[in-house]
Design a protein around this motif. Structure first.
Motif, mmCIF file in Angstrom:
data_model
loop_
_atom_site.group_PDB
_atom_site.id
_atom_site.type_symbol
_atom_site.label_atom_id
_atom_site.label_comp_id
_atom_site.label_asym_id
_atom_site.label_seq_id
_atom_site.Cartn_x
_atom_site.Cartn_y
_atom_site.Cartn_z
ATOM 1 N N GLY A 97 0.786 -1.225 0.000
ATOM 2 C CA GLY A 97 0.000 0.000 0.000
ATOM 3 C C GLY A 97 0.818 1.275 0.000
ATOM 4 N N ALA A 98 2.088 1.189 -0.347
ATOM 5 C CA ALA A 98 2.942 2.379 -0.355
ATOM 6 C C ALA A 98 4.042 2.183 -1.400
ATOM 7 C CB ALA A 98 3.561 2.615 1.026
ATOM 8 N N GLU A 99 4.703 3.268 -1.715
ATOM 9 C CA GLU A 99 5.794 3.211 -2.689
ATOM 10 C C GLU A 99 6.968 2.413 -2.119
ATOM 11 O OE1 GLU A 99 6.426 7.333 -3.180
ATOM 12 O OE2 GLU A 99 6.987 7.606 -1.105
ATOM 13 N N PRO A 100 7.847 1.930 -2.988
ATOM 14 C CA PRO A 100 9.002 1.166 -2.502
ATOM 15 C C PRO A 100 9.957 2.058 -1.711
ATOM 16 C CG PRO A 100 9.183 1.556 -4.856
ATOM 17 C CD PRO A 100 7.834 2.057 -4.437
ATOM 18 N N ALA A 101 10.823 1.416 -0.965
ATOM 19 C CA ALA A 101 11.831 2.138 -0.183
ATOM 20 C C ALA A 101 13.203 1.562 -0.500
ATOM 21 C CB ALA A 101 11.543 2.014 1.307
ATOM 22 N N LEU A 102 14.182 2.433 -0.513
ATOM 23 C CA LEU A 102 15.575 2.028 -0.669
ATOM 24 C C LEU A 102 16.144 1.907 0.742
ATOM 25 C CD1 LEU A 102 17.709 1.588 -2.932
ATOM 26 C CD2 LEU A 102 18.400 3.948 -2.543
ATOM 27 N N GLN A 103 16.759 0.778 1.045
ATOM 28 C CA GLN A 103 17.299 0.536 2.378
ATOM 29 C C GLN A 103 18.811 0.420 2.297
ATOM 30 O OE1 GLN A 103 16.246 -3.272 4.031
ATOM 31 N NE2 GLN A 103 17.238 -2.863 5.975
ATOM 32 N N ILE A 104 19.494 1.117 3.201
ATOM 33 C CA ILE A 104 20.928 0.944 3.373
ATOM 34 C C ILE A 104 21.131 0.422 4.788
ATOM 35 C CG2 ILE A 104 23.183 2.064 3.502
ATOM 36 C CD1 ILE A 104 22.239 4.030 1.391
ATOM 37 N N GLU A 105 21.726 -0.764 4.870
ATOM 38 C CA GLU A 105 21.964 -1.392 6.169
ATOM 39 C C GLU A 105 23.458 -1.414 6.431
ATOM 40 O OE1 GLU A 105 20.750 -5.425 8.621
ATOM 41 O OE2 GLU A 105 20.101 -5.178 6.565
ATOM 42 N N VAL A 106 23.847 -0.993 7.629
ATOM 43 C CA VAL A 106 25.254 -0.852 7.979
ATOM 44 C C VAL A 106 25.573 -1.726 9.181
ATOM 45 C CG1 VAL A 106 27.076 0.779 8.596
ATOM 46 C CG2 VAL A 106 25.120 1.548 7.229
ATOM 47 N N ASP A 107 26.598 -2.542 9.050
ATOM 48 C CA ASP A 107 27.078 -3.350 10.165
ATOM 49 C C ASP A 107 27.957 -2.440 11.025
ATOM 50 O OD1 ASP A 107 27.993 -5.270 11.893
ATOM 51 O OD2 ASP A 107 29.167 -6.354 10.407
ATOM 52 N N GLN A 108 27.344 -1.848 12.041
ATOM 53 C CA GLN A 108 28.058 -0.901 12.890
ATOM 54 C C GLN A 108 28.791 -1.635 14.011
ATOM 55 O OE1 GLN A 108 24.505 1.527 13.740
ATOM 56 N NE2 GLN A 108 25.605 3.232 12.801
ATOM 57 N N PHE A 112 14.928 5.264 2.387
ATOM 58 C CA PHE A 112 14.653 6.416 1.542
ATOM 59 C C PHE A 112 13.433 6.135 0.682
ATOM 60 C CE2 PHE A 112 19.241 5.973 2.111
ATOM 61 C CZ PHE A 112 19.521 7.143 2.781
ATOM 62 N N THR A 113 12.630 7.167 0.474
ATOM 63 C CA THR A 113 11.511 7.095 -0.456
ATOM 64 C C THR A 113 11.873 7.951 -1.666
ATOM 65 O OG1 THR A 113 10.426 9.037 0.480
ATOM 66 C CG2 THR A 113 9.861 6.890 1.452
ATOM 67 N N PRO A 114 11.149 7.792 -2.763
ATOM 68 C CA PRO A 114 11.423 8.672 -3.902
ATOM 69 C C PRO A 114 11.306 10.158 -3.531
ATOM 70 C CG PRO A 114 10.103 6.823 -4.621
ATOM 71 C CD PRO A 114 10.181 6.735 -3.114
ATOM 72 N N GLN A 115 10.404 10.511 -2.594
ATOM 73 C CA GLN A 115 10.255 11.916 -2.181
ATOM 74 C C GLN A 115 11.450 12.417 -1.378
ATOM 75 O OE1 GLN A 115 7.648 9.736 -1.953
ATOM 76 N NE2 GLN A 115 6.565 10.628 -3.675
ATOM 77 N N SER A 116 12.090 11.537 -0.614
ATOM 78 C CA SER A 116 13.239 11.988 0.179
ATOM 79 C C SER A 116 14.507 12.069 -0.652
ATOM 80 C CB SER A 116 13.458 11.063 1.386
ATOM 81 O OG SER A 116 13.856 9.770 0.979
ATOM 82 N N ALA A 117 14.493 11.475 -1.840
ATOM 83 C CA ALA A 117 15.704 11.442 -2.653
ATOM 84 C C ALA A 117 16.142 12.831 -3.102
ATOM 85 C CB ALA A 117 15.508 10.525 -3.863
ATOM 86 N N GLN A 118 15.238 13.642 -3.664
ATOM 87 C CA GLN A 118 15.639 14.935 -4.229
ATOM 88 C C GLN A 118 16.229 15.889 -3.193
ATOM 89 O OE1 GLN A 118 15.849 15.611 -7.620
ATOM 90 N NE2 GLN A 118 17.139 17.197 -6.729
ATOM 91 N N PRO A 119 15.598 16.067 -2.017
ATOM 92 C CA PRO A 119 16.240 16.949 -1.030
ATOM 93 C C PRO A 119 17.634 16.461 -0.633
ATOM 94 C CG PRO A 119 13.985 16.442 -0.365
ATOM 95 C CD PRO A 119 14.282 15.601 -1.561
ATOM 96 N N GLY A 157 20.690 20.598 6.030
ATOM 97 C CA GLY A 157 19.254 20.641 5.797
ATOM 98 C C GLY A 157 18.527 19.455 6.391
ATOM 99 N N GLU A 158 17.282 19.280 5.948
ATOM 100 C CA GLU A 158 16.434 18.185 6.406
ATOM 101 C C GLU A 158 15.760 17.536 5.211
ATOM 102 O OE1 GLU A 158 13.629 19.707 9.261
ATOM 103 O OE2 GLU A 158 15.208 20.329 10.645
ATOM 104 N N ALA A 159 15.358 16.278 5.398
ATOM 105 C CA ALA A 159 14.645 15.539 4.354
ATOM 106 C C ALA A 159 13.695 14.555 5.029
ATOM 107 C CB ALA A 159 15.622 14.800 3.447
ATOM 108 N N PRO A 160 12.565 14.272 4.389
ATOM 109 C CA PRO A 160 11.627 13.308 4.975
ATOM 110 C C PRO A 160 12.148 11.883 4.850
ATOM 111 C CG PRO A 160 10.852 13.986 2.821
ATOM 112 C CD PRO A 160 12.077 14.818 3.118
ATOM 113 N N SER A 161 11.675 11.029 5.734
ATOM 114 C CA SER A 161 11.958 9.596 5.658
ATOM 115 C C SER A 161 10.628 8.870 5.717
ATOM 116 C CB SER A 161 12.862 9.183 6.824
ATOM 117 O OG SER A 161 13.140 7.796 6.766
ATOM 118 N N ILE A 162 10.666 7.559 5.895
ATOM 119 C CA ILE A 162 9.408 6.828 5.986
ATOM 120 C C ILE A 162 8.858 6.908 7.399
ATOM 121 C CG2 ILE A 162 10.029 5.248 4.118
ATOM 122 C CD1 ILE A 162 10.583 3.108 6.175
ATOM 123 N N SER A 163 7.596 6.672 7.532
ATOM 124 C CA SER A 163 6.894 6.589 8.822
ATOM 125 C C SER A 163 6.998 7.867 9.649
ATOM 126 C CB SER A 163 7.403 5.393 9.628
ATOM 127 O OG SER A 163 7.233 4.208 8.907
#
Length: 189
Positions: free
Chosen positions: A59-70, A80-87, A114-120
């Motif tokens: 029910g939502a657009e896809p998300a790009l996930q970056i997972e880091v072994d910290q 990231f969503t397509p909307q958060s990509a441009q900012p 700056g700031e950018a939106p994320s999911i949820s």
């Protein structure tokens, strides 16, 4: 009263269903991107194992996930969503501009970009951070609880010049729909 409770319950169920991860909806993406984390023993920022995936959501657009072994017990995750990509693409441009100035002048700064939106409903706060006069980082911080208490160090992700450019390229591809999910269920029967 029953109607109000039913409406409230329906709304909660609707909201929790929208944006949930789709079963078998993850495709690993080949990427050379690496997030850096400060290593006290080495006294420097070190690349950490970093994995990129395209995640399908119900029910939502896809998300790009970056997972880091910290370092430590938890893995860090960025979504990231397509909307958060441009900012973020624009903010990486600002980082690259500031990095050129700081390298030329020998400046060391720590400044919000700056700031950018994320999911949820979460948001990202980006900043420029100088490790020294020759090493400058693009920092992506996750705001939890609206950033009322600041950004905890475990929610900050550091990118050097090379990896900031890689992140920008990946976000541009994602925004433009060039990152595609593989239908593995059709291939591996």
């Amino acid at each position: 009263m029953k109607k109000a409770i039913s409406l409230l319950l329906g709304a909660v169920l609707l909201l929790t269903g929208c944006g949930s991860w789709a079963p078998n909806g993850e495709t690993r993406i080949q990427s050379d991107i690496a997030v850096l984390e400060y290593n006290d023993l080495r006294d420097s920022y070190m690349e950490r194992p970093t994995f990129v995936s395209l995640r399908q959501r119900i029910g939502a657009e896809p998300a790009l996930q970056i997972e880091v072994d910290q370092y430590g017990v938890e893995d860090g995750q960025l979504y990231f969503t397509p909307q958060s990509a441009q900012p973020l693409i624009d903010q990486i441009d600002k980082y690259l501009e500031w990095e050129a100035i700081a390298l030329e002048r020998g400046d060391q700064i720590d400044r919000k970009i700056g700031e950018a939106p994320s999911i949820s409903g979460f948001k990202y706060v980006t900043s420029f951070f100088s490790g020294n006069a020759k090493s400058h980082y693009f920092v992506l911080g996750q705001c939890i609880m609206g950033c009322l208490t600041g950004i905890d160090q475990k929610y900050r992700f550091y990118f050097d010049h090379e990896n900031a450019v890689r992140l920008q390229h990946l976000l541009t591809q994602f925004r433009d729909g060039e990152v595609q999910a593989l239908n593995e269920d059709e291939v591996y029967k």
